[in-house]
Enzyme design. Structure first.
Site, PDB file in Angstrom:
ATOM      1  N   ASP A 296       0.822  -1.215   0.000  1.00  0.00           N
ATOM      2  CA  ASP A 296       0.000   0.000   0.000  1.00  0.00           C
ATOM      3  C   ASP A 296       0.854   1.263   0.000  1.00  0.00           C
ATOM      4  O   ASP A 296       2.009   1.247   0.414  1.00  0.00           O
ATOM      5  CB  ASP A 296      -0.892   0.019   1.243  1.00  0.00           C
ATOM      6  CG  ASP A 296      -0.093   0.016   2.521  1.00  0.00           C
ATOM      7  OD1 ASP A 296      -0.421   0.795   3.432  1.00  0.00           O
ATOM      8  OD2 ASP A 296       0.881  -0.755   2.602  1.00  0.00           O
ATOM      9  N   GLU A 297       0.245   2.337  -0.422  1.00  0.00           N
ATOM     10  CA  GLU A 297       0.799   3.691  -0.280  1.00  0.00           C
ATOM     11  C   GLU A 297       2.259   3.790  -0.661  1.00  0.00           C
ATOM     12  O   GLU A 297       3.095   4.220   0.155  1.00  0.00           O
ATOM     13  CB  GLU A 297       0.614   4.176   1.168  1.00  0.00           C
ATOM     14  CG  GLU A 297      -0.853   4.280   1.556  1.00  0.00           C
ATOM     15  CD  GLU A 297      -1.031   4.850   2.946  1.00  0.00           C
ATOM     16  OE1 GLU A 297      -1.808   5.801   3.070  1.00  0.00           O
ATOM     17  OE2 GLU A 297      -0.426   4.330   3.905  1.00  0.00           O
ATOM     18  N   VAL A 298       2.589   3.379  -1.881  1.00  0.00           N
ATOM     19  CA  VAL A 298       3.980   3.523  -2.296  1.00  0.00           C
ATOM     20  C   VAL A 298       4.156   4.923  -2.860  1.00  0.00           C
ATOM     21  O   VAL A 298       3.501   5.310  -3.828  1.00  0.00           O
ATOM     22  CB  VAL A 298       4.357   2.477  -3.364  1.00  0.00           C
ATOM     23  CG1 VAL A 298       5.839   2.581  -3.674  1.00  0.00           C
ATOM     24  CG2 VAL A 298       4.009   1.089  -2.869  1.00  0.00           C
TER      25      VAL A 298
END
Lengths: 541, 476
Positions: free
Chosen positions: B280-282
């Site tokens: 997630d959330e790279v």
């Protein structure tokens, strides 16, 4: 090491020092880079430290009375404080016995306490109590000087916050010179023991935490609609019928213990017996006190606020408040007076008649004021002063001068402060500090940013703001979540009420608050985290 | 009755039986596949005796004259499918002992009673999870074990352990000990040793709870950097490294060698078939700034599309993990960014509004044929004033557009307690009883939406939890 939550790149020592200085307020002197672990909370009025360190040994160090002090070993309030603060400072390390040979450096052997005026050792703290102190930390004997014991208590807390352990675990303190006194004399926490009963133990914990934050008033909202836990000697039926159960009761002994526990920490207990609204639980144990509501011509079976037209109401209240005035030693009693629902009064034919006879028309605020004025006079007659919620002022009661108004409604509260102070009444501010209103994130920042004097008014008016209270109403709070919900969010309010108005920098506050939170944790207060990070001694709890 | 979650089918009557603690026992039916020696159940019997009666000693019932007709002195357990020493899997038999203990009540005089009751129960969804974050704040082992206890009372069956993240790396790896030495808050005190991890897994197993371990990459990995130099991408300021680091560096072979070795360890330590691999959330900024990565992008023909680089990393990682015989759960970005994943991947839907409303996301995930886990409306770390358990309770996981086949792909959901503002000082009151609302929504029949009925039981259940020595936050 406390907190590394922000992920800032580390500044070299000198830059860190300059940054710290730059951030500090104008009047409050900067704490020169004594230690990144150093955190004073709330920030004292004036702090000067040097890089020169002193070492303390748990075996050698002691608190003592100076020979010229007006207080001595017979002052049990101070003796108890000495014991407490020794524990807070050295507590977990007491068992490191054996004298470690102190490294090179000067030893701090004693903190000598000197009370300059009549100590007031065996009295109860008051709104006018002098909490000022000066702290001179130098080896081998440091000195804490104050006018009264109340200043000593505040100074001991600050002193305990100056001490840290260096890399080798040695107790260290920097030579310092601190002059301190509070900005506002009334710095309170409201707890609500009616929506949920709070055990005496949890009240004691709260008082401990308050002392760590220099709060000095516990506003005990002791009864309300849901339950009546206060065991009255004159009217035992009130708690017999009105408490949640016989184990959800504060006996006279419980109350005495709370008052004394608070006193030893320089904390006033201001009880609130809220009326005429918020009184459902009173009706269980006291027949013919509450107003019977009507459905047309017939009683509906429900009851409303206290009935303001019966003589029996006032003779009951007179006896009741006489007892309260003897049980609670504080000069002030909080009479409540908030959120009176007029519907039930309006439905009651007797009251309708009374309104007509009195010429109140349909204005029930006049009836409310009529009631409040009688009760306020009752309180004056027994030589006490009153605090009331803002409705009592808003609804135009004729108030005794000196009645304190607690401003709690959020909408336009600064305007309310202007109006109340313009009319010449003292103000306690709570509106922006309802801590029961939780939300996601670092809400301590918005409590910290409040300026209690940011309203339109003259200097004289501003002087009438005697302080504020953080309120933790009990609808969703009991002993399972009280402490983490109160702390460290209430600490933000604590600093706002104690420290100079220019101490507002959020970055420095964040740094100090996270360290202060870990300190509270070490001292057994389950204060919740400020943000991502850790404390060294988490599982001590 | 503090029945929580509410069973699928229940019939009670006024007829009641007394229970005498001294002579009551749990017993195995003669034809049960599980018998004495099945440690999961033997332990459970002991636990529930204590919870019900306190530590009361057991005496075999003496053959007396007439036994009282209204006394019940045993609960007989019949287990149909063997599986005593295995780990719980999606098809595990649920523990009915909790329900039984919720039926027992005491009169004011203190006598134990149980009403004549017939219950047939099974969970609506097979994956009913709770996420704890031990990176933002370290949680002592005791906190985790206590949470597992309360999860069992609520019939949760998956502990999603978000072990590490940016803030700290408390998981003690034996292949790469520097990860904790350099990445934990304090390697002496704020770590989970191999022994700790074993303890959590076994404690969970005895309660029918699976441990789903998450090692989130390539983002959320700052704490991995100090222990594995060269793992994270160095960010650049113009042509020079800025000194800060970003996500895992997907352009280096070393990265995949490391992940290969690391996940071999993880696969052997955690027995569940599934691992959670995050994803997630790279944040692409750091990758963008790095010249080596820019060169790699060009070589691979990814152009300016960093989602392709992210996909490349994740696909390689998923292949590595598959080779170890593990399945995986990933956060929804992996699906949103069109990473090629195995068909048995589970997608965890966590974003409430972006890129689409979560109900739409559920539709998209299931229509693509993937199994879905719902978390978006169940972020319990998002606190607000008042009885928010109601909103939590009223979520209907299948309230999206889709065929019955699609809806069957929703295997359950997870309540998430992210740790930015949570540690052992406030975990328990923040989790309970609000997480209970999720538990019932995932176990009980979908028709159960009456808030008054729920409130009565939840308030009573909360007091029971307190009695079990947990601490539940009030329901209002």
């Amino acid at each position: 090491m406390e907190h590394r939550g922000l992920g800032w790149p580390r500044l070299p020592r000198l830059l860190e020092l300059l940054a710290a200085l730059a951030v500090q307020a104008v009047r409050a002197s900067a704490i020169a880079a004594a230690s990144p672990d150093l955190s004073l909370w709330p920030m004292p009025l004036s702090v000067q430290t040097t890089p020169r360190v002193l070492h303390l040994s748990p075996d050698n160090f002691f608190f003592g009375h100076s020979s010229t002090s007006k207080a001595g070993p017979s002052c049990s309030l101070l003796q108890e404080a000495f014991r407490r603060y020794y524990d807070y400072i050295f507590g977990f390390y007491k068992w490191h016995h054996g004298s470690a040979d102190l490294r090179v450096g000067v030893e701090l052997q004693q903190l000598q306490v000197s009370v300059v005026l009549d100590p007031e050792c065996d009295t109860f703290p008051k709104i006018s109590s002098d909490e000022s102190y000066t702290l001179l930390v130098k080896g081998p004997v440091a000195s804490l000087t104050a006018n009264r014991v109340w200043g000593v208590l505040r100074g001991l807390e600050t002193f305990s916050q100056l001490i840290y352990q260096d890399f080798y675990g040695t107790f260290t303190v920097n030579e310092s010179n601190i002059v301190d006194s509070p900005r506002f004399p009334h710095r309170g926490i409201l707890i609500d023991t009616s929506r949920h009963f709070l055990s005496i133990k949890s009240i004691f914990k709260t008082l401990d935490a308050m002392a760590f934050n220099k709060f000095n008033v516990l506003h005990w909202h002791i009864v309300d609609d849901p339950s009546f836990p206060y065991q009255s000697i004159t009217f035992p039926g009130l708690s017999e019928k009105g408490s949640y159960s016989s184990s959800h009761v504060y006996t006279p002994n419980d109350v005495r213990m709370v008052i004394e526990y608070a006193r030893l920490r320089g904390i006033r207990i201001v009880p609130e017996f809220d009326s005429p609204g918020h009184t459902q639980s009173w009706g269980a144990g006291q027949k013919d006190l509450l107003t019977p509501c009507y459905n047309g011509k017939d009683p509906s079976g429900a009851f409303g606020p206290i009935n303001p037209i019966w003589n029996t109401t006032y003779s009951f209240l007179s006896k009741f408040f006489k007892e309260i005035s003897t049980v609670f030693p504080d000069e002030f009693i909080h009479l409540g007076g908030d959120e009176v629902d007029f519907d039930c009064w309006a439905s009651n034919p007797e009251i309708q008649d009374f309104m007509r006879d009195k010429g109140f028309g349909r204005n029930f605020k006049k009836l409310e004021s009529f009631y409040m004025q009688v009760v306020l006079d009752m309180i004056s007659a027994i030589n006490k002063s009153s605090i009331v919620w803002q409705e009592v002022f808003d609804d135009a009661s004729k108030l005794t001068p000196g009645t304190v108004i607690q401003v709690w409604k959020v909408e336009d509260y600064t305007r309310e402060q202007s109006k109340v102070t313009e009319a010449g009444f003292p103000v306690i501010l709570s509106a922006p500090w309802y801590l029961d209103w939780i939300s996601y994130g670092q809400d301590w920042k918005k409590y910290y940013a409040v300026d209690p004097l940011s309203f339109e008014g003259s200097q004289e008016q501003k002087k009438l703001v005697i302080g504020g209270e953080a309120c933790l109403w009990g609808e969703y709070v009991d002993a399972t979540n009280l402490t983490p919900r109160l702390w460290p969010r209430a600490s933000a309010v604590g600093e706002r009420l104690w420290s100079h108005k220019d101490v507002r920098g959020l970055e420095d506050a964040y740094r100090r608050l996270t360290i202060h939170r870990c300190r509270m944790l070490r001292r057994g207060i389950a204060a919740e985290p400020v943000f991502t990070g850790y404390c060294d001694h988490e599982d001590r709890m | 009755m503090a029945l929580w979650p509410w069973p699928q089918y229940i019939q009670t009557s006024e007829q009641r039986y007394t229970i005498f603690p001294h002579t009551f026992q749990f017993q195995y039916h003669v034809s049960s596949a599980a018998q004495v020696g099945c440690s999961v159940l033997d332990e459970a019997f002991q636990r529930y005796r204590d919870l019900l009666f306190g530590s009361v000693s057991f005496h075999f019932p003496q053959p007396m004259g007439k036994r009282h007709m209204s006394e019940k002195n045993s609960l007989v357990i019949l287990v149909v499918t063997p599986g005593c020493d295995q780990f719980p899997s999606l098809e595990s038999v649920e523990n009915c002992l909790e329900t039984f203990s919720q039926l027992v009540w005491r009169s004011p005089e203190g006598t134990f009673y149980i009403n004549k009751t017939e219950i047939e129960d099974f969970p609506r969804f097979p994956h009913r999870g709770l996420l704890l974050d031990t990176s933002r704040h370290y949680l002592p082992l005791a906190s985790i074990l206590d949470t597992l206890d309360v999860m069992a009372y609520n019939k949760f069956n998956v502990f999603h352990w978000h072990l590490v993240d940016d803030s700290s790396f408390p998981y003690e790896s034996f292949t790469f000990p520097n990860l904790t030495k350099k990445g934990s808050y304090n390697p002496a005190t704020h770590i989970y040793t191999a022994q700790d991890v074993k303890e959590v897994i076994e404690y969970a197993r005895l309660r029918g709870i699976r441990v789903l371990a998450e090692f989130d990459t390539p983002g959320h990995t700052l704490s991995w950097g100090p222990g594995v130099p060269g793992l994270l991408t160095p960010c650049y300021s113009g042509s020079h490294p800025s000194g800060t680091f970003g996500p895992v560096n997907p352009a280096l072979n070393n990265t995949y060698e490391f992940m290969s070795t690391f996940f071999l360890e993880i696969s052997s330590v955690f027995p569940d078939f599934y691992l959670h691999l995050g994803g997630d959330e790279v944040d692409f900024t750091c990758w963008k700034s790095n010249p080596d990565i820019q060169a790699f992008m060009k070589k691979k023909g990814f152009g300016e599309d960093f989602k392709k680089l992210e996909s490349f990393y994740i696909q390689t990682l998923l292949d590595i993990v598959s080779a170890y015989g593990k399945g995986y759960v990933v956060w929804q970005e992996v699906f949103d960014n069109k990473v090629k994943v195995q068909p048995d991947t589970v997608i965890q839907v966590w974003r409430e509004e972006m890129p689409v409303r979560y109900t739409k996301e559920m539709e998209l995930v299931t229509s693509a044929g993937f199994r879905a886990l719902l978390s978006a409306p169940w972020y319990l770390n998002h606190i607000t004033y008042g009885p928010d358990w109601k909103n939590i309770y009223m979520v209907e996981p299948l309230a999206f557009e889709g065929s019955p086949e699609q809806k069957a792909l929703v295997i359950g959901g997870e309540a998430c307690m992210w740790g930015e503002y949570v540690d052992s000082t406030n975990l328990v009151p923040r989790l309970w009883p609000r997480a209970g609302a999720v538990a019932e929504r995932l176990w009980s029949n979908k028709m159960l939406t009456n808030l008054d009925f729920a409130y009565k039981r939840l308030a009573h259940f909360r007091c029971e939890l307190l009695r079990y020595a947990g601490h539940g936050q009030v329901g209002g």
